[in-house]
Design a protein around this motif. Structure first.
Motif, PDB file in Angstrom:
ATOM      1  N   VAL A 101       0.844  -1.204   0.000  1.00 14.44           N
ATOM      2  CA  VAL A 101       0.000   0.000   0.000  1.00 14.44           C
ATOM      3  C   VAL A 101       0.873   1.246   0.000  1.00 14.44           C
ATOM      4  O   VAL A 101       0.651   2.176  -0.789  1.00 14.44           O
ATOM      5  N   LYS A 102       1.884   1.275   0.876  1.00 12.80           N
ATOM      6  CA  LYS A 102       2.781   2.436   0.943  1.00 12.80           C
ATOM      7  C   LYS A 102       3.558   2.610  -0.358  1.00 12.80           C
ATOM      8  O   LYS A 102       3.722   3.737  -0.833  1.00 12.80           O
ATOM      9  N   LYS A 104       2.726   1.642  -3.422  1.00  6.44           N
ATOM     10  CA  LYS A 104       1.842   2.093  -4.494  1.00  6.44           C
ATOM     11  C   LYS A 104       1.506   3.573  -4.343  1.00  6.44           C
ATOM     12  O   LYS A 104       1.396   4.295  -5.329  1.00  6.44           O
ATOM     13  N   ALA A 105       1.383   4.023  -3.093  1.00  9.02           N
ATOM     14  CA  ALA A 105       1.050   5.425  -2.838  1.00  9.02           C
ATOM     15  C   ALA A 105       2.190   6.379  -3.200  1.00  9.02           C
ATOM     16  O   ALA A 105       1.956   7.573  -3.388  1.00  9.02           O
ATOM     17  N   LYS A 106       3.412   5.891  -3.324  1.00  6.62           N
ATOM     18  CA  LYS A 106       4.556   6.732  -3.659  1.00  6.62           C
ATOM     19  C   LYS A 106       4.479   7.276  -5.084  1.00  6.62           C
ATOM     20  O   LYS A 106       5.114   8.277  -5.385  1.00  6.62           O
ATOM     21  N   GLU A 118      -4.620   1.538 -12.801  1.00  2.34           N
ATOM     22  CA  GLU A 118      -5.433   1.022 -11.700  1.00  2.34           C
ATOM     23  C   GLU A 118      -6.334  -0.093 -12.205  1.00  2.34           C
ATOM     24  O   GLU A 118      -7.036   0.045 -13.190  1.00  2.34           O
TER      25      GLU A 118
END
Length: 123
Positions: A101-102, A104-106, A118
């Motif tokens: 999750v972290k 992908k958020a970058k 997506e």
């Protein structure tokens, strides 16, 4: 008792000399975002040396696939453990999912994995 192939795999350094495996079934792959060894040679989690050893192992096609998947997963787990400041032994499903999750958020430029468009969420 360890085989010669097992000893060879253990002695391989994790280098930036990586290659992208062919993808005959259209399965989406991800790549390391670190600088590739060559401009047209995106990094993946399986080195040419590792793939070559697996190919020479004498395993059947299904076992070679699973060996490539396992070795590339091991290499990704090493990256996750390093980025999370943990030992590989301390990783668990929750920590790994949080890391994804972290990462992908970058965003595409700074993420370790190169995320495609997506995908629709599973029901």
């Amino acid at each position: 008792m360890e085989s010669a192939i097992s000893r060879s795999l253990q002695s391989l350094p994790i280098s930036s000399n990586r290659f992208k495996l062919s993808n005959p079934r259209g399965i989406r792959s991800t790549r390391l975002s670190k600088a590739p060894a060559a401009a047209n040679n995106p990094e993946t989690f399986l080195s040419a040396e590792e793939a070559g050893l697996i190919e020479m192992s004498g395993l059947g096609i299904h076992e070679r696939f699973l060996a490539r998947l396992t070795v590339s997963s091991l290499n990704l787990l090493k990256v996750i453990a390093k980025q999370e400041g943990r030992s590989m032994e301390s990783l668990n499903a929750g920590i790994i999912c949080d890391w994804f999750v972290k990462d992908k958020a970058k965003g595409m430029e700074s993420a370790t994995l190169k995320w495609g468009e997506e995908e629709d969420a599973l029901p």
